[in-house]
Motif scaffolding. Sequence first.
Motif, PDB file in Angstrom:
ATOM      1  N   LEU A 122       0.822  -1.214   0.000  1.00 33.58           N
ATOM      2  CA  LEU A 122       0.000   0.000   0.000  1.00 33.58           C
ATOM      3  C   LEU A 122       0.856   1.264   0.000  1.00 33.58           C
ATOM      4  N   GLY A 123       2.069   1.147   0.520  1.00 36.69           N
ATOM      5  CA  GLY A 123       2.984   2.287   0.528  1.00 36.69           C
ATOM      6  C   GLY A 123       4.075   2.197  -0.509  1.00 36.69           C
ATOM      7  N   ASP A 124       3.891   1.326  -1.492  1.00 38.66           N
ATOM      8  CA  ASP A 124       4.926   1.109  -2.502  1.00 38.66           C
ATOM      9  C   ASP A 124       5.155   2.372  -3.343  1.00 38.66           C
TER      10      ASP A 124
ATOM     11  N   LYS B 291       2.877   3.268  -8.486  1.00 31.27           N
ATOM     12  CA  LYS B 291       1.445   3.557  -8.367  1.00 31.27           C
ATOM     13  C   LYS B 291       0.569   2.348  -8.689  1.00 31.27           C
TER      14      LYS B 291
ATOM     15  N   ARG C  24       0.417   0.145  -5.637  1.00 28.41           N
ATOM     16  CA  ARG C  24      -0.490   0.723  -4.636  1.00 28.41           C
ATOM     17  C   ARG C  24      -1.947   0.508  -5.042  1.00 28.41           C
ATOM     18  N   ASP C  25      -2.227   0.681  -6.327  1.00 31.97           N
ATOM     19  CA  ASP C  25      -3.583   0.539  -6.851  1.00 31.97           C
ATOM     20  C   ASP C  25      -4.122  -0.866  -6.586  1.00 31.97           C
TER      21      ASP C  25
ATOM     22  N   ALA D  25      -4.650  -1.675  -2.799  1.00 33.69           N
ATOM     23  CA  ALA D  25      -5.906  -1.141  -2.280  1.00 33.69           C
ATOM     24  C   ALA D  25      -7.095  -1.981  -2.749  1.00 33.69           C
TER      25      ALA D  25
ATOM     26  N   LEU E   7      -3.665   7.116   1.304  1.00 36.23           N
ATOM     27  CA  LEU E   7      -3.811   7.037  -0.155  1.00 36.23           C
ATOM     28  C   LEU E   7      -4.942   7.915  -0.683  1.00 36.23           C
TER      29      LEU E   7
ATOM     30  N   ASP F 202      -3.379  10.513  -2.621  1.00 35.71           N
ATOM     31  CA  ASP F 202      -2.383  10.061  -3.601  1.00 35.71           C
ATOM     32  C   ASP F 202      -2.489  10.919  -4.866  1.00 35.71           C
TER      33      ASP F 202
ATOM     34  N   VAL G 282      -5.488   5.293  -7.829  1.00 34.52           N
ATOM     35  CA  VAL G 282      -5.096   4.857  -6.489  1.00 34.52           C
ATOM     36  C   VAL G 282      -6.062   5.417  -5.454  1.00 34.52           C
TER      37      VAL G 282
END
Length: 278
Positions: free
Chosen positions: A158-160, A163, A166-167, A170, A196, A199, A204
Motif C-alpha cells: 500500500l505504501g509502494d 502507483k 499501490r492501486d 488497495a 492514499l 495520492d 489509487v
Amino acid sequence: MRAATAYEKLKPLPHARLVALLSNKDRMVRDAARYHLVCRDTKAVQRDALKLCRSEQRLLREYGALILGELTLSESAIVEQVLTLLCQMAVSDSGACVRAGAFFALAHRCNRGGDRSAVLKAVMTGYKDRSCSVRYAVAVVLAYINLPGAETALLSLLGDKDKDVRDWAAFAVYMHEDEAKTVFDTSEIRDALLALTVDPFDDVRYEAFRALGVLREKRAAPALQRELLTNEEEVFYDLVIAAERLNDPSLIPVLEKLLERFEDGEDIIKNALARLGG
C-alpha cells in the motif's frame, strides 16, 4: 498484427508450432500462442509447460509458468508439484519477469484450490522484491485469493513507490468483501488507505476510497467530500457507493449538490442519500 488477427491466425496451428511461437519477439504473438495452448489443455501442453519452466531462456520460463497457472491439472499429485514449482520460481528465479510470471500463475492456480500456506510463504518473500513488476504481481495474488496472514505484505504494498502496486494493493483490501470477513482489516491498513486518499494518482485514490467504504471507515468522510466535489465534469459512482457505506451524515450536502448537477446515475445518488437520511 492486431490482437484479433493474431488469435485467429494462430488458432489452427499444431501444438509444436504454438510452443515455438512462445519465443517470438512480438508479445501479442506469444500471448496468442499461450492462449491457444491453455485452451487445448492437453497432457502435451502440461508436459511442455513443465519443460519450459526448466529452460535456460527467461522468456520461456515465464511463459511456462503462466501456462501452468491456467491448466486444469486434474491429478492431485500434479497440482501439488506445479504449486511447489511455481512457488520456487516466484522467489528464486534469476529473472524478474519469471518471478512475476510465477506469481501471476499462482493467482490463477490458487483460484482452483491447492495448499495456500506455500503461497503465503512465497508472498512474504515476494513483496520485498527489488522489481516493481514482481511486487505488482504479488499485489495481484492478494487480490485474487483470500490469504490471511499476508497483512504485513499488503501494508508494505500500500505504501509502494509504484502507483500500480499501490492501486492493486488497495483493490486487494475489498476484493473479498462478499466472504464472511474482510481479510485485510487492521488499524495499520486503514491508516495506509487513508494516506492514499491524497495520492497524486486518481486510480489509487478511488481504490482507496472503495476499500475504506467496504471497511466503513468514517475517518475517510472529509477526504471523500473533497474528492466528490473536485471533478466538475463527471461523478464516479463507485465513490457515491463508498459514501453510502460510510453512512456519515456530513456527506449529505455533497451528495445533494451532485444530484443537482448530474442526471446520469440519479438513482445511485438518491439511494445513497436515503441511506444517509438526506
